[in-house]
Design a protein around this motif. Structure first.
Motif, mmCIF file in Angstrom:
data_model
loop_
_atom_site.group_PDB
_atom_site.id
_atom_site.type_symbol
_atom_site.label_atom_id
_atom_site.label_comp_id
_atom_site.label_asym_id
_atom_site.label_seq_id
_atom_site.Cartn_x
_atom_site.Cartn_y
_atom_site.Cartn_z
ATOM 1 N N LEU A 168 0.826 -1.210 0.000
ATOM 2 C CA LEU A 168 0.000 0.000 0.000
ATOM 3 C C LEU A 168 0.861 1.262 0.000
ATOM 4 C CD1 LEU A 168 -2.668 -1.265 2.513
ATOM 5 C CD2 LEU A 168 -3.025 -0.829 0.092
ATOM 6 N N GLY A 169 2.181 1.061 -0.148
ATOM 7 C CA GLY A 169 3.062 2.211 -0.315
ATOM 8 C C GLY A 169 3.792 2.654 0.944
ATOM 9 N N ALA A 170 3.628 1.920 2.045
ATOM 10 C CA ALA A 170 4.229 2.367 3.310
ATOM 11 C C ALA A 170 5.735 2.138 3.328
ATOM 12 C CB ALA A 170 3.582 1.629 4.471
ATOM 13 N N ASN A 171 6.466 3.071 3.939
ATOM 14 C CA ASN A 171 7.905 2.864 4.150
ATOM 15 C C ASN A 171 8.126 2.263 5.538
ATOM 16 O OD1 ASN A 171 7.616 4.954 5.991
ATOM 17 N ND2 ASN A 171 8.335 6.501 4.546
ATOM 18 N N TRP A 172 9.400 2.005 5.876
ATOM 19 C CA TRP A 172 9.697 1.306 7.135
ATOM 20 C C TRP A 172 9.211 2.083 8.350
ATOM 21 C CZ3 TRP A 172 10.170 -3.472 6.641
ATOM 22 C CH2 TRP A 172 10.835 -4.014 5.539
ATOM 23 N N PHE A 173 9.394 3.384 8.297
ATOM 24 C CA PHE A 173 8.996 4.222 9.416
ATOM 25 C C PHE A 173 7.488 4.103 9.668
ATOM 26 C CE2 PHE A 173 7.714 8.219 11.323
ATOM 27 C CZ PHE A 173 8.650 8.357 12.338
ATOM 28 N N THR A 174 6.723 4.239 8.589
ATOM 29 C CA THR A 174 5.268 4.133 8.707
ATOM 30 C C THR A 174 4.864 2.759 9.206
ATOM 31 O OG1 THR A 174 5.194 5.544 6.764
ATOM 32 C CG2 THR A 174 3.123 4.562 7.458
ATOM 33 N N ILE A 175 5.482 1.733 8.658
ATOM 34 C CA ILE A 175 5.123 0.380 9.067
ATOM 35 C C ILE A 175 5.363 0.216 10.565
ATOM 36 C CG2 ILE A 175 5.700 -2.054 8.804
ATOM 37 C CD1 ILE A 175 6.432 -1.440 5.905
ATOM 38 N N MET A 176 6.518 0.695 11.026
ATOM 39 C CA MET A 176 6.873 0.556 12.426
ATOM 40 C C MET A 176 5.881 1.278 13.332
ATOM 41 S SD MET A 176 8.797 -1.119 14.055
ATOM 42 C CE MET A 176 10.361 -1.604 14.493
ATOM 43 N N ASN B 73 6.981 -0.940 -2.179
ATOM 44 C CA ASN B 73 6.189 0.258 -1.897
ATOM 45 C C ASN B 73 6.346 1.335 -2.972
ATOM 46 O OD1 ASN B 73 8.767 0.964 -1.231
ATOM 47 N ND2 ASN B 73 8.297 1.748 0.803
ATOM 48 N N GLN B 74 7.186 1.053 -3.969
ATOM 49 C CA GLN B 74 7.324 1.979 -5.096
ATOM 50 C C GLN B 74 6.499 1.529 -6.299
ATOM 51 O OE1 GLN B 74 9.097 4.821 -4.620
ATOM 52 N NE2 GLN B 74 9.325 4.004 -2.546
ATOM 53 N N ARG B 75 5.947 0.311 -6.231
ATOM 54 C CA ARG B 75 5.090 -0.169 -7.324
ATOM 55 C C ARG B 75 3.669 0.157 -6.940
ATOM 56 N NH1 ARG B 75 7.753 -6.067 -8.632
ATOM 57 N NH2 ARG B 75 9.864 -5.400 -8.189
ATOM 58 N N ASN B 76 2.845 0.301 -7.927
ATOM 59 C CA ASN B 76 1.448 0.504 -7.568
ATOM 60 C C ASN B 76 0.690 -0.785 -7.854
ATOM 61 O OD1 ASN B 76 -0.901 1.579 -6.770
ATOM 62 N ND2 ASN B 76 -1.177 2.921 -8.537
ATOM 63 N N PHE B 98 -5.861 3.446 4.426
ATOM 64 C CA PHE B 98 -4.436 3.438 4.794
ATOM 65 C C PHE B 98 -3.518 3.896 3.661
ATOM 66 C CE2 PHE B 98 -0.320 1.280 5.336
ATOM 67 C CZ PHE B 98 -0.008 1.616 6.635
ATOM 68 N N GLY B 99 -3.708 3.278 2.506
ATOM 69 C CA GLY B 99 -2.836 3.600 1.375
ATOM 70 C C GLY B 99 -3.013 5.045 0.905
ATOM 71 N N LEU B 100 -4.237 5.526 0.969
ATOM 72 C CA LEU B 100 -4.499 6.904 0.528
ATOM 73 C C LEU B 100 -3.867 7.899 1.489
ATOM 74 C CD1 LEU B 100 -8.256 6.259 -0.249
ATOM 75 C CD2 LEU B 100 -6.435 6.515 -1.939
ATOM 76 N N ARG B 101 -3.887 7.561 2.803
ATOM 77 C CA ARG B 101 -3.256 8.441 3.789
ATOM 78 C C ARG B 101 -1.752 8.484 3.569
ATOM 79 N NH1 ARG B 101 -7.380 6.775 7.119
ATOM 80 N NH2 ARG B 101 -8.790 8.549 7.103
ATOM 81 N N ILE B 102 -1.181 7.344 3.203
ATOM 82 C CA ILE B 102 0.257 7.329 2.944
ATOM 83 C C ILE B 102 0.602 8.247 1.776
ATOM 84 C CG2 ILE B 102 2.069 5.845 1.967
ATOM 85 C CD1 ILE B 102 1.019 3.708 3.915
ATOM 86 N N ARG B 103 -0.303 8.295 0.813
ATOM 87 C CA ARG B 103 -0.067 9.192 -0.326
ATOM 88 C C ARG B 103 -0.407 10.634 -0.001
ATOM 89 N NH1 ARG B 103 -2.997 6.529 -5.400
ATOM 90 N NH2 ARG B 103 -1.851 4.549 -5.549
ATOM 91 N N LYS B 104 -0.831 10.847 1.235
ATOM 92 C CA LYS B 104 -1.148 12.204 1.702
ATOM 93 C C LYS B 104 -2.231 12.852 0.857
ATOM 94 C CE LYS B 104 2.795 13.126 4.429
ATOM 95 N NZ LYS B 104 3.626 11.944 4.207
ATOM 96 N N GLU B 105 -3.228 12.063 0.477
ATOM 97 C CA GLU B 105 -4.364 12.657 -0.220
ATOM 98 C C GLU B 105 -5.198 13.445 0.790
ATOM 99 O OE1 GLU B 105 -6.497 10.335 -2.953
ATOM 100 O OE2 GLU B 105 -4.710 9.390 -3.788
ATOM 101 N N PRO B 106 -5.913 14.465 0.340
ATOM 102 C CA PRO B 106 -6.720 15.256 1.276
ATOM 103 C C PRO B 106 -7.786 14.386 1.949
ATOM 104 C CG PRO B 106 -7.120 15.894 -1.016
ATOM 105 C CD PRO B 106 -5.938 14.995 -1.026
ATOM 106 N N GLU B 107 -8.057 14.673 3.226
ATOM 107 C CA GLU B 107 -8.990 13.858 4.008
ATOM 108 C C GLU B 107 -10.338 13.696 3.311
ATOM 109 O OE1 GLU B 107 -9.118 11.801 6.692
ATOM 110 O OE2 GLU B 107 -6.930 11.956 6.614
ATOM 111 N N SER B 108 -10.810 14.782 2.660
ATOM 112 C CA SER B 108 -12.127 14.696 2.026
ATOM 113 C C SER B 108 -12.106 13.687 0.882
ATOM 114 C CB SER B 108 -12.544 16.075 1.520
ATOM 115 O OG SER B 108 -11.592 16.537 0.580
#
Ligand code: ATP
Ligand code: MG
Lengths: 264, 354
Positions: A168-176, B73-76, B98-108
């Motif tokens: 889902l794109g998480a790095n080590w820091f986030t995973i931890m 985590n660099q592949r989609n 979870f994945g969308l938050r990691i991409r820092k998409e806006p909360e809305s």
């Protein structure tokens, strides 16, 4: 079935007696400073003694630093072993037992020997000595900490959760910090409690490194010299320990409630 | 160029090859299943696409871009695991977001997407629940939604239904297929359940011992297996050894029983021995059919398999199974009866020389 139940109760009551009778007797004794009358004078004296508060605060501080250092060392290590090198788990498990085998007295003399001179003369300064104390406690707490963290990681599928987070794109820091540690809450609380309990009561290492500054030796000294106050102090330290325990449970619940109940 | 390509992929663990000479092109929006027995390398291949394993040789591209050695985590790429792998500390909506938050998409935007996903998997009532409060099937649907929320280029599913019970397995697999079609997402689905693969795939990759045995549509795989392994693994199969009596006419002898095949016996001589195969459902009790094989047999046993009745036959000296639909008016022979069964010439497959 019924017979079993009776025996269960028998053993439960027996162990409760075993635990509480000495405590109650100590308590009763601590009230008898004055002849022919119960009083809390010994307690008053305990709290009036500045050594009490000072050593208590000192040991709490040492305990907290120990906990942070231990967790910072242990969580990534246990995680890494489970993730990347599951084969060396038995080795780590064996190492984690060593502190049980090496007596504290040997540990503390070893530490003093190595660090009182030479390249790292840590015992020359207060900070250095305190650091040595923390280091020793990290070692002594290792078996308990390792076990509870490892059990915590065993309860979740660390490998798959890590992979899920990665995909889902998480790095080590986030995973931890978002996946692993939140799921170790219970393990971390019990590890924290155990470590604190060990540090508060530890005697040997503390005596040789810092003496009466810390709570264990202080407790011992009071017991040696002043019987009633010694008993009062024992009761007080019990209460403190229980307060810690209650606090941890409370904090644990609080953390649980904010991101809602964790897995059970 | 195809959307997802695997070219000459191999993966070695120490001395052993888990995957070898793996070549596959998957088109955009295609649903491809990896089918094969345990240990044949399905998971390993999937994990190389996800980036959890690096191939020891070959190249993987998605949409023209080489991703062979990219970090996961660099592949989609979305992944659904057999064990659901939901984050236990997060609610359904937190898991999906979870994945969308990691991409820092806006909360809305996250909220909107999560709700869209929740509707897709029909779990509107459970949005604030935690994984341990959900059934296995619900958890797997959340896991699917979580993987899809990120709009992955490829969706990977590693035996996502294996941990569920039979009923939910069947309903969820059609749900997965429907969602995949709606979104037009490219998907790879790993299974060792042939019925699963046959029922939901555009194409099936049959694997054995780290290699591809055959790639084809379910129809091709089932009806025209190219290797003995595929014929055996997909569907149930009767196999026997027969001797060629007349290669031109496709005439065969099997323990004194005469059979004909529609297959061309190219390069084979009279007297050569071949492996033949007949699917159990291709037999029926003999009637007036012309141009078909009619053989004498003895009924050895009868077993009920629900919608199907399996009749154990002895033809010549060889045991065969015959499957027939189970309907109430079915007139079954008795055990020990001697009767005649028939199958078409095309039902007799030649698997190769014996
Ligand atoms: N990390 C590993 N180290 C060593 N060998 C491995 C590793 N992972 C897989 N293998 C080997 O590679 C081969 C293929 O394994 P893989 O998990 O891909 O099979 P699979 O087709 O997914 O099987 P299953 O249906 O049982 O899941 C097996 O022989 C396995 O033992
Ligand atoms: Mg597998």
């Amino acid at each position: 079935m019924k017979k079993n139940l009776i025996w269960s109760w028998f053993w439960i009551i027996l162990s409760l007696l075993y635990f509480f009778v000495p405590l109650i007797l100590t308590f009763v004794f601590s009230l008898q400073t004055l002849k022919d009358q119960f009083s809390f004078i010994s307690y008053q004296r305990v709290f009036e003694d500045r050594g009490f508060i000072r050593s208590l605060i000192f040991s709490t501080e040492i305990g907290i630093v120990t906990i942070f250092l231990s967790l910072a060392l242990m969580i990534p290590t246990v995680y890494w072993v489970r993730l990347k090198a599951p084969r060396i788990r038995p080795v780590i498990e064996f190492i984690s037992l060593l502190p049980f085998v090496i007596p504290a007295i040997v540990l503390v003399f070893g530490l003093i020997r190595v660090f009182s001179g030479g390249l790292l003369p840590l015992t020359n300064t207060h900070l250095g000595t305190n650091f040595l104390l923390v280091a020793a406690y990290v070692v002594i707490g290792f078996p308990y900490l390792y076990r509870s963290i490892d059990a915590g990681m065993g309860a979740i599928d660390v490998v798959t959760l890590t992979e899920a987070a990665q995909s889902l794109g998480a790095n080590w820091f986030t995973i931890m910090f978002r996946v692993i540690i939140p799921n170790l809450r219970a393990a971390i609380f019990s590890a924290t409690f155990l470590t604190l309990a060990i540090v508060m009561g530890e005697f040997t290492v503390a005596t040789f490194l810092v003496g009466l500054k810390s709570f264990g030796p202080y407790l011992w000294q009071v017991n040696q010299n002043r019987a009633y106050e010694g008993s009062a102090l024992v009761i007080v330290s019990f209460l403190i320990t229980w307060a810690f325990m209650g606090l941890i449970v409370l904090v644990g619940r609080g953390a649980g409630a904010s991101d809602a109940a964790g897995p059970r | 160029m195809a959307y997802l390509t695997l070219t000459d992929i191999s993966k070695q663990f120490g001395e052993t090859f888990a995957v070898q000479d793996f070549n596959l092109d998957v088109e955009k929006g295609e649903f491809v299943s990896f089918l094969g027995p345990s240990g044949c390398g399905k998971t390993t291949t999937l994990r190389m696409v996800a980036g959890f394993e690096l191939p020891t040789g070959g190249q993987i591209t998605i949409n023209g871009a080489d991703i062979t050695n990219k970090a996961p985590n660099q592949r989609n790429v979305g992944m659904v695991f057999q064990a659901y792998a939901l984050f236990p500390n997060m609610s359904v909506s937190q898991n999906i977001g979870f994945g969308l938050r990691i991409r820092k998409e806006p909360e809305s935007a996250i909220k909107e997407r999560v709700e869209e996903m929740i509707r897709l998997i029909h779990l509107e009532k459970h949005i604030d629940k935690y994984p341990y409060q959900l059934s296995g099937g619900q958890q797997q649907r959340v896991s699917l939604a979580r993987a899809l929320a990120n709009r992955p280029q490829v969706l990977l599913l590693d035996e996502p239904l294996s941990a569920l019970d039979a009923k939910i397995r069947v309903s969820l697999r059609s749900e997965i297929r429907a969602i995949q079609k709606t979104l037009g997402i490219t998907a790879i689905f790993v299974t060792h359940d042939q019925e699963e693969a046959l029922s939901i795939s555009d194409r099936i990759v049959v694997m054995n011992e780290g290699r591809i045995e055959q790639v084809g549509t379910p129809f091709q795989i089932y009806n025209f297996p190219e290797t003995q392994f595929v014929a055996n693994f997909v569907g149930s199969l009767n196999t026997a050894t027969a001797e060629i009596a007349d290669p031109e006419q496709g005439l065969l002898h099997m323990d004194g029983v005469q059979l004909s095949t529609a297959e061309k016996l190219i390069g084979l001589q009279k007297g050569d021995k071949v492996r033949i195969a007949i699917r159990p459902e291709r037999f029926s009790f003999a009637s007036e059919q012309k141009k078909a094989n009619v053989v004498d047999c003895t009924v050895e046993n009868i077993t009920f398999l629900g919608s199907v009745v399996r009749i154990h036959l002895l033809i010549g000296n060889t045991k065969f199974h015959m499957d027939t639909f189970n309907y109430p008016s079915l007139e079954l022979p008795k055990i020990g009866d001697k009767t005649q069964v028939t199958c078409s010439l095309r039902a007799v497959m030649i698997l190769g020389q014996a």
